[in-house]
Design an enzyme around this catalytic site. Structure first.
Site, PDB file in Angstrom:
ATOM      1  CB  THR A   1     -12.349  -1.337   0.838  1.00  0.00           C
ATOM      2  OG1 THR A   1     -12.637  -1.459  -0.568  1.00  0.00           O
ATOM      3  CG2 THR A   1     -11.085  -0.521   1.041  1.00  0.00           C
TER       4      THR A   1
ATOM      5  CD  GLN B   1     -40.749 -11.437  25.843  1.00  0.00           C
ATOM      6  OE1 GLN B   1     -41.118 -10.652  24.971  1.00  0.00           O
ATOM      7  NE2 GLN B   1     -41.580 -12.283  26.428  1.00  0.00           N
TER       8      GLN B   1
ATOM      9  CB  THR C   1      -0.915   0.010   1.242  1.00  0.00           C
ATOM     10  OG1 THR C   1      -1.810  -1.100   1.153  1.00  0.00           O
ATOM     11  CG2 THR C   1      -1.725   1.293   1.316  1.00  0.00           C
TER      12      THR C   1
ATOM     13  CG  LEU D   1     -21.111  -4.535  28.434  1.00  0.00           C
ATOM     14  CD1 LEU D   1     -21.599  -5.698  27.573  1.00  0.00           C
ATOM     15  CD2 LEU D   1     -19.590  -4.451  28.364  1.00  0.00           C
ATOM     16  N   GLY D   2     -24.296  -0.928  27.839  1.00  0.00           N
ATOM     17  CA  GLY D   2     -24.626   0.460  28.104  1.00  0.00           C
ATOM     18  C   GLY D   2     -23.378   1.321  28.187  1.00  0.00           C
TER      19      GLY D   2
ATOM     20  NE  ARG E   1     -26.564  -2.057  34.700  1.00  0.00           N
ATOM     21  CZ  ARG E   1     -26.218  -0.974  35.382  1.00  0.00           C
ATOM     22  NH1 ARG E   1     -25.445  -1.087  36.456  1.00  0.00           N
ATOM     23  NH2 ARG E   1     -26.638   0.220  35.006  1.00  0.00           N
TER      24      ARG E   1
ATOM     25  CB  THR F   1       1.214  -4.411  10.310  1.00  0.00           C
ATOM     26  OG1 THR F   1      -0.095  -3.824  10.243  1.00  0.00           O
ATOM     27  CG2 THR F   1       1.346  -5.164  11.629  1.00  0.00           C
TER      28      THR F   1
ATOM     29  CD  GLU G   1      -4.280  -8.414   5.061  1.00  0.00           C
ATOM     30  OE1 GLU G   1      -4.692  -9.513   4.699  1.00  0.00           O
ATOM     31  OE2 GLU G   1      -3.506  -8.244   6.016  1.00  0.00           O
TER      32      GLU G   1
END
Length: 397
Positions: A378, A292, A145, A351-352, A281, A177, A376
């Site tokens: 799009t 539900q 790239t 999880l809010g 929770r 990387t 790698e």
């Protein structure tokens, strides 16, 4: 017709489709080895690494990954483990369940840099680089790239010209990387004879790899720019086994296969966090997992997670049989990363406000997957690959 079994195995919430029944004892042992390593060496530290935007001790981590056979895992010879592609996929899943940055380290090392040398390199190049890379003593990177050429690598501007017996390499690569810690860079460049690959020792004069900072994704990963300023290389630096884009594209297909598995690791970690949170929770006097609408979310996430794992397994078996086509890899990458992101986002809603905290893995995985979605290949590129395969009409241009 045979009589049904009088006793069915109990339902396993962690493996609702019984996919583990398709795995051999060796498959399971490899998965457990990688999972244990990630649990011990990555999970206790990953939130801090991510928050600080660093991957300290990357060289030590690479050596440890080499010691468990995770680098160049499905390659044969030269110190590589010679594992099956399914086994490599299982390793990718476990590594990305810890963090996408760790799986990227392994993918770039094994499926891009090592694979390019293993498949297209000379015997001398293989002996020089692969044993040290398999052991994690040498880290590799893969330069394709460029700042102005991502989805269209054919337009790359990096150029290698002949000067007597030598090559002189000039150009820039972006979003690489492992670049700043690599001992060898596999760099693809235009030449008078077409696109060629070069194994570039990173201590060669004129080569530099400044690290890219200020990332909000893949923060626990080394990402760099590669700069080649008239890097002089001997004749034997060129990979002799391929000319043209089929070289780097075949490497990318190999790496994308690992992503098909890895994305499901990030999704699994987020899903498991959501399940545990929903069971503990309490709101309105009882656990939110008993409502539900929460159960509907969990059921839908479980469907996509385990369908994705089953798809990855199917593609792995095809790859082991030598029957996996690039279009099928695009199918897997497009579906699994897209669904993994949705699982992370839905987990965050369960999880809010806690879902945005690094005390939980969900937001970290979600932001990492935003990078995985587009690197790698799009979304659009994989859609067009499948569109062409389905219609026979090329819509890329």
């Amino acid at each position: 017709m045979s009589a049904p079994s009088s006793k069915l195995p109990p339902f396993d919430a962690s493996d609702p489709l019984g996919i583990d029944d398709l795995l051999s004892p060796e498959d399971l042992a490899i998965r457990e080895t990688v999972r244990s390593w990630a649990d011990d060496r990555v999970l206790p530290h990953i939130a801090e690494w991510y928050e600080n935007g660093e991957l300290p001790g990357i060289r030590e981590l690479a050596r440890e990954l080499g010691s468990i056979g995770a680098l160049g895992m499905s390659l044969t010879g030269y110190g590589c483990a010679g594992a099956t592609n399914v086994q490599y996929g299982l390793a990718c899943l476990e590594l990305e369940a810890a963090d996408s940055g760790i799986r990227s380290l392994v993918s770039v090392q094994g499926s891009l840099a090592m694979y390019a040398i293993w498949r297209f390199g000379s015997e001398e190049q293989k002996r020089r680089w692969l044993p040290g890379m398999a052991a994690g003593e040498i880290i590799g990177c893969f330069g394709l790239t460029e700042p102005d050429h991502g989805s269209d690598p054919a337009g790359m501007r990096t150029y290698a010209k002949k000067d007597g017996a030598d090559w002189v390499l000039t150009g820039r690569k972006m979003w690489i990387t492992n670049g700043s810690v690599a001992g060898v860079a596999v760099v693809w460049a235009q030449t008078d004879d077409g696109i060629r690959g070069f194994a570039v020792p990173t201590d060669t004069p004129g080569f530099s790899a400044p690290e890219i900072k200020h990332k909000w994704s893949l923060r626990a990963s080394v990402t760099s720019e590669l700069v080649m300023d008239e890097v002089r290389l001997p004749a034997d630096a060129v990979l002799p086994g391929v000319t043209g884009l089929k070289g780097p594209l075949s490497c990318l297909s190999h790496a994308r296969y690992g992503i098909v598995w890895g994305a499901m690791g990030a999704a699994r970690a987020s899903f498991e966090a959501a399940v545990e949170y929903a069971k503990s929770r309490e709101q309105f006097g009882r656990p939110i997992g008993g409502f539900q609408l929460t159960q509907a979310k969990l059921a839908d996430m479980a469907l996509e997670l385990h369908k994705g794992i089953l798809l990855a397994h199917h593609l792995g078996r095809r790859m082991d049989a030598g029957r996996l086509r690039p279009e099928q890899v695009s199918f897997g990458k497009l579906n699994n990363v897209r669904e993994a992101i949705e699982i992370c986002r839905t987990s965050r809603t369960i999880l809010g406000a806690n879902g945005i905290s690094l005390e939980y893995p969900v937001m970290r995985h979600a932001t990492n997957l935003e990078s995985v979605l587009t690197y790698e290949g799009t979304v659009e590129m994989h859609q067009l690959v499948l569109g062409k395969a389905l219609t026979g009409l090329d819509a890329f241009r």
